[in-house]
Every structure is written in structure tokens, then in C-alpha cells.
Motif scaffolding. Sequence first.
Motif, PDB file in Angstrom:
ATOM      1  N   ARG A  50      36.778  28.357 -27.693  1.00 16.39           N
ATOM      2  CA  ARG A  50      35.944  28.571 -26.612  1.00 16.39           C
ATOM      3  C   ARG A  50      35.435  30.223 -26.379  1.00 16.39           C
ATOM      4  N   VAL A  51      36.269  30.468 -25.259  1.00 18.22           N
ATOM      5  CA  VAL A  51      36.424  31.999 -24.797  1.00 18.22           C
ATOM      6  C   VAL A  51      36.306  33.089 -25.933  1.00 18.22           C
ATOM      7  N   SER A  52      37.732  32.840 -26.870  1.00 18.55           N
ATOM      8  CA  SER A  52      36.913  33.990 -27.919  1.00 18.55           C
ATOM      9  C   SER A  52      35.697  34.146 -28.342  1.00 18.55           C
ATOM     10  N   THR A  53      35.353  33.053 -28.565  1.00 22.50           N
ATOM     11  CA  THR A  53      33.726  33.213 -29.189  1.00 22.50           C
ATOM     12  C   THR A  53      33.005  33.925 -28.426  1.00 22.50           C
ATOM     13  N   ALA A  54      32.461  32.790 -27.129  1.00 24.14           N
ATOM     14  CA  ALA A  54      32.050  34.069 -25.845  1.00 24.14           C
ATOM     15  C   ALA A  54      32.196  35.337 -26.291  1.00 24.14           C
ATOM     16  N   GLU A  55      33.749  35.664 -25.912  1.00 27.57           N
ATOM     17  CA  GLU A  55      33.290  36.826 -26.382  1.00 27.57           C
ATOM     18  C   GLU A  55      33.531  38.080 -26.502  1.00 27.57           C
ATOM     19  N   MET A  56      33.196  37.553 -27.945  1.00 24.84           N
ATOM     20  CA  MET A  56      32.985  38.128 -29.503  1.00 24.84           C
ATOM     21  C   MET A  56      31.976  38.393 -29.478  1.00 24.84           C
ATOM     22  N   GLN A  57      30.446  37.545 -28.955  1.00 20.84           N
ATOM     23  CA  GLN A  57      29.859  37.072 -28.993  1.00 20.84           C
ATOM     24  C   GLN A  57      28.836  37.789 -27.821  1.00 20.84           C
ATOM     25  N   ASN A  58      28.920  38.244 -27.166  1.00 13.91           N
ATOM     26  CA  ASN A  58      28.427  38.803 -25.503  1.00 13.91           C
ATOM     27  C   ASN A  58      29.498  40.466 -25.958  1.00 13.91           C
ATOM     28  N   PHE A  59      30.212  41.354 -26.560  1.00 13.30           N
ATOM     29  CA  PHE A  59      31.042  42.380 -26.763  1.00 13.30           C
ATOM     30  C   PHE A  59      29.847  43.105 -27.871  1.00 13.30           C
ATOM     31  N   ILE A  60      29.326  41.648 -29.126  1.00  9.65           N
ATOM     32  CA  ILE A  60      28.620  42.510 -30.106  1.00  9.65           C
ATOM     33  C   ILE A  60      26.894  42.691 -29.933  1.00  9.65           C
TER      34      ILE A  60
ATOM     35  N   ASN B  11      28.754  31.399 -24.520  1.00 12.67           N
ATOM     36  CA  ASN B  11      28.695  31.837 -23.302  1.00 12.67           C
ATOM     37  C   ASN B  11      28.578  29.908 -22.122  1.00 12.67           C
ATOM     38  N   ARG B  12      27.935  28.754 -22.807  1.00 14.46           N
ATOM     39  CA  ARG B  12      28.094  27.534 -22.258  1.00 14.46           C
ATOM     40  C   ARG B  12      29.409  27.279 -23.005  1.00 14.46           C
ATOM     41  N   LEU B  13      30.045  27.228 -23.516  1.00 22.13           N
ATOM     42  CA  LEU B  13      31.208  26.648 -24.113  1.00 22.13           C
ATOM     43  C   LEU B  13      32.144  26.086 -23.404  1.00 22.13           C
ATOM     44  N   SER B  14      32.846  26.750 -22.566  1.00 24.71           N
ATOM     45  CA  SER B  14      33.456  26.496 -21.904  1.00 24.71           C
ATOM     46  C   SER B  14      33.407  25.332 -20.457  1.00 24.71           C
ATOM     47  N   ALA B  15      32.055  25.608 -19.995  1.00 21.97           N
ATOM     48  CA  ALA B  15      31.256  24.355 -19.616  1.00 21.97           C
ATOM     49  C   ALA B  15      31.084  22.815 -20.440  1.00 21.97           C
ATOM     50  N   GLU B  16      30.436  23.501 -21.306  1.00 23.31           N
ATOM     51  CA  GLU B  16      30.180  22.311 -21.934  1.00 23.31           C
ATOM     52  C   GLU B  16      31.050  20.979 -23.209  1.00 23.31           C
ATOM     53  N   LEU B  17      32.793  22.224 -23.608  1.00 21.62           N
ATOM     54  CA  LEU B  17      33.751  21.962 -24.979  1.00 21.62           C
ATOM     55  C   LEU B  17      34.980  21.485 -23.684  1.00 21.62           C
ATOM     56  N   PRO B  18      35.206  19.955 -23.915  1.00 23.13           N
ATOM     57  CA  PRO B  18      36.879  19.994 -23.131  1.00 23.13           C
ATOM     58  C   PRO B  18      38.318  21.286 -23.486  1.00 23.13           C
ATOM     59  N   GLU B  19      38.408  22.180 -23.008  1.00 24.28           N
ATOM     60  CA  GLU B  19      40.390  22.631 -22.747  1.00 24.28           C
ATOM     61  C   GLU B  19      40.490  22.008 -24.452  1.00 24.28           C
ATOM     62  N   GLY B  20      40.704  22.482 -24.893  1.00 26.62           N
ATOM     63  CA  GLY B  20      41.972  22.025 -26.215  1.00 26.62           C
ATOM     64  C   GLY B  20      40.845  21.879 -27.118  1.00 26.62           C
ATOM     65  N   THR B  21      39.829  21.994 -27.390  1.00 22.29           N
ATOM     66  CA  THR B  21      38.548  21.669 -28.332  1.00 22.29           C
ATOM     67  C   THR B  21      39.672  22.481 -29.944  1.00 22.29           C
ATOM     68  N   PRO B  22      39.688  21.114 -30.737  1.00 21.90           N
ATOM     69  CA  PRO B  22      39.794  22.902 -31.607  1.00 21.90           C
ATOM     70  C   PRO B  22      39.501  23.548 -32.417  1.00 21.90           C
TER      71      PRO B  22
END
Length: 459
Positions: free
Chosen positions: A262-272, A289-300
Motif C-alpha cells: 500500500r505504502v510503496s505503491t503510493a510512494e512510487m506513483q507520487n515519485f513518477i 494515496n488512499r490505499l493505506s486508508a482504504e485497505l487494512p495493514e497486511g493486505t497481500p
Amino acid sequence: MSETAGNEAAEDLTRPLTIGVDAYISQEWARAERDRLWAKVWQQVGRVEELPEVGDFLTYDILDDSVIIVRTAPDEIRAHYNVCSHRGRRLVDTPPGAHDGRGRGRQFVCGFHGWRYDLEGTCTRVPEREDWQGALTDSSIKLGAVKVDTWGGWIWINLDPDAEPLLQYLEPAPALLKSFELERFRYRWRRWLVFDCNWKVALEAFNETYHVPYTHPEFIPSGSFLGWSRVQGRHSNIGFEAPKGLEENQGKLRIGGGVDARVSTAEMQNFIWENANTNTTETLVEVANRLSAELPEGTPPDQVAKYWLETARREDAERGVVWPTVDPEAVAASGTAWQIFPNFQIGHGQNNMLCYSARPYGYDPDKCIFEVAVYQLYAPGEEPQTEWVYTPQDHPDWRTVLPQDFSNMAAVQRGMKARGFTGPKPNPYRERAVANLHHNLARYMGEGAPRPLRPRDLD
């Protein structure tokens, strides 16, 4: 190329090879390309939507030849040599500093002596024509015709009157990219410049993934970028291998590979988005940027990818932006970019594209015209109005990622001339597109084919 010959070439290109430097630095080679290469291949010259009305035209220059591409009917585009049949003056001039000449009209008028031509290339007026005593026939003063066709939303020309059909030339790209519906994409931005390297050096900076961890180390925290390169006849394609369990994550729209997807996807998208403004869209960034708020921690990771892409697709559709439906097998087979021989790269995705093209700048082997265009899907009527913007190498609008590639391009061109350099040695797996470019180039040029790399080449 026959299927058997193509298979043999693909097999040969899996072996360690080396390439001579003449194709990059020789002025004699650059001059020979005029007749052996550029007069024989299909070249991408613009988008169909750039000529929406009858009479709309643009020009395309390749070395000594200039071509007018014009819409002659609602369903027809033609191409003519941009040269008056009287004394050889160009009919359409390119304004100083402009990418091309373009406009709209019902005729082309020579600025030298006023000869006129209609959109179909027929000469309609020769002042004082009677002075030629009947020697000027309509066929002898008609503008020279150039073969033209369309595919993927692009306009293509070929200076060879006996050239094979465009779709035949492009295969297998049309078949493998059909489901991406490339004709629906529109420019988001487009920039060009005259760059200090050979056109092949420019293309080779982008037709492999081997350089990503070293040229763009900022991407490493976001995940693995191990890539492949495949021979596709004249053409090549490249892509990224997916981690085990994420076989569907092989296209351009990839999730981040960090501990928390969730976090790494947001970081990569923001960087690009901030540092390249390519290979993503505002919707993809917003949802990431909403993934961390909309998906629980540990989501595969596979569930993060599924949620991210399905949510972005749905929210775009609600705005009238409809993504094509591409099954995972087609995504995997098509990869992330196609190198269309000789000088066009299509970095396709399901809702955006990044494309590069390069061509000679005169006969100086150390310079080229380099073009970068980003495309996106838009709701009908919401496409931005864009034009080709000349953007010098050091201009801030290139952001930070592309200048890293530019640095390589200029340095490689200088290094090619060093006495101690024995020639490029492309990675047989990850840089196969480089070897395939020169394999096919040699078929046109009659020389310069990659040769087996021997230990003595490294001494």
C-alpha cells in the motif's frame, strides 16, 4: 522476413554479441542511411487527430526529404513530397524553431513563382503555362506521391513506392497490441529537442530495463525491476518479470514492491508523477494515496494491486474515461514497450502511453532530433490542446528522471569515439532489443551486423 529466418535471428540474438561503432559515429554511414534505410522503412509522423478537417496538413522531414501529410477527405489522408515541381522550392516552410510546418487550406502555393497544387497534389495553375509549348503534362508536374497509412492512431509514411503494406511491416505488434486500443489515446504533453548523440544512441537509452537500477536508483525502494527483451521480427518488445504470485503484475501499471505494498505503491506513483510526469495518471496517483486508508495493514500485494487498478478503472469510468479491457495473457505477452524498427518506441499501458522517437539531424552522426510524448485516455471533449514544444536538455520541464537518461546519451556518444572502446556488448537477455536493432539495420545497410563476442574482444 520469413518465419524461419525470424526464428533463426531470434536464436542468434540470445548469444553474447558485439556491435561496431561505425553505425553511431561514421559520417559515411549517416549518409548511406539516407538511401538504404530512411527511403525504405515506414516512419511514424503524427497522430490522425492532428488532421481533423479536410485541408489540415503537417510536414515531416527526414534528411533531404520533406513530406506534406494532408487530409483530403473525411476518410482519406494523403502524402506528397513537399517540393514544387517547377524549381524545387519547398511549398510549406517550417517556421524557425518549430517542430514542423502545419496549417489548413484548399491548396498549396509556391512562394517562388506562384505555381499551385490542390490537396491531391495536382498542379492547378502554372503562370504563363503556354510558354512551355505544351511540354508540361499534368502527370509530369503533379506532386510526387508518398505512401501513407494509419495504425494505432498514428500516421505512417514510406518513401518507397514498392514498400510492403504497413500492417505487414508492423507485425506482430498490431496483433499483440490490438486490445490496448491505442487509437483512443491523446497527447498529454509532447516535447522535442536537438540532442548531441546519434539517433540510435538515443533510442537505446530507453529500449532496455538493464539500466533502471543504476541510472534511476530512486526506483529501487519501490521494488524489483528485473526485465526481459524479446525479438519480434523487425521489432522488439521489453517488459518486467513479475514476482512469484503476482504474474498479472507485468504491465506498466505495477504496484510497489516494498514491505507494505500500500505504502510503496503510493510512494512510487507520487515519485513518477512529480519527477517524470509519465507512466501514470492523476487518477492512479489519487487512488494510490488512499490505499493505506482504504485497505487494512497486511493486505497481500496481489489484493493491493487488484483494488488499486479496479478502483482507478471505476472512478475513471464514472468520469467518462473508459479503459480498454486487456486480459492478463495479453498484458504479459505485449510487455511494457515496443521498439518499432527503426526509430519509434511505444510504451503502452491500459490508460497511458510514453513514446519516444529519434531521427537524424542532418548528416551529423553526433546529433539527432529526439521526441518524447506522453498520451492518456480522456473523456470525449476533454482532451488537452497540445503542441510540440522545443525543450532544451537543461530545461526544468523535463523534471528529474529523463535528464538522468539524457546524461547517459551524451556520455555514450562521446565514449563511442574513444580508442579504448571496442564496441557495445549488449546483455543477451535484457538488452536483446539493442542487438536486434542492429541486426535489422544491417539487413538494410548491407553491413554492420552484430558479431559473436569472443574473449579477444575484451582484451
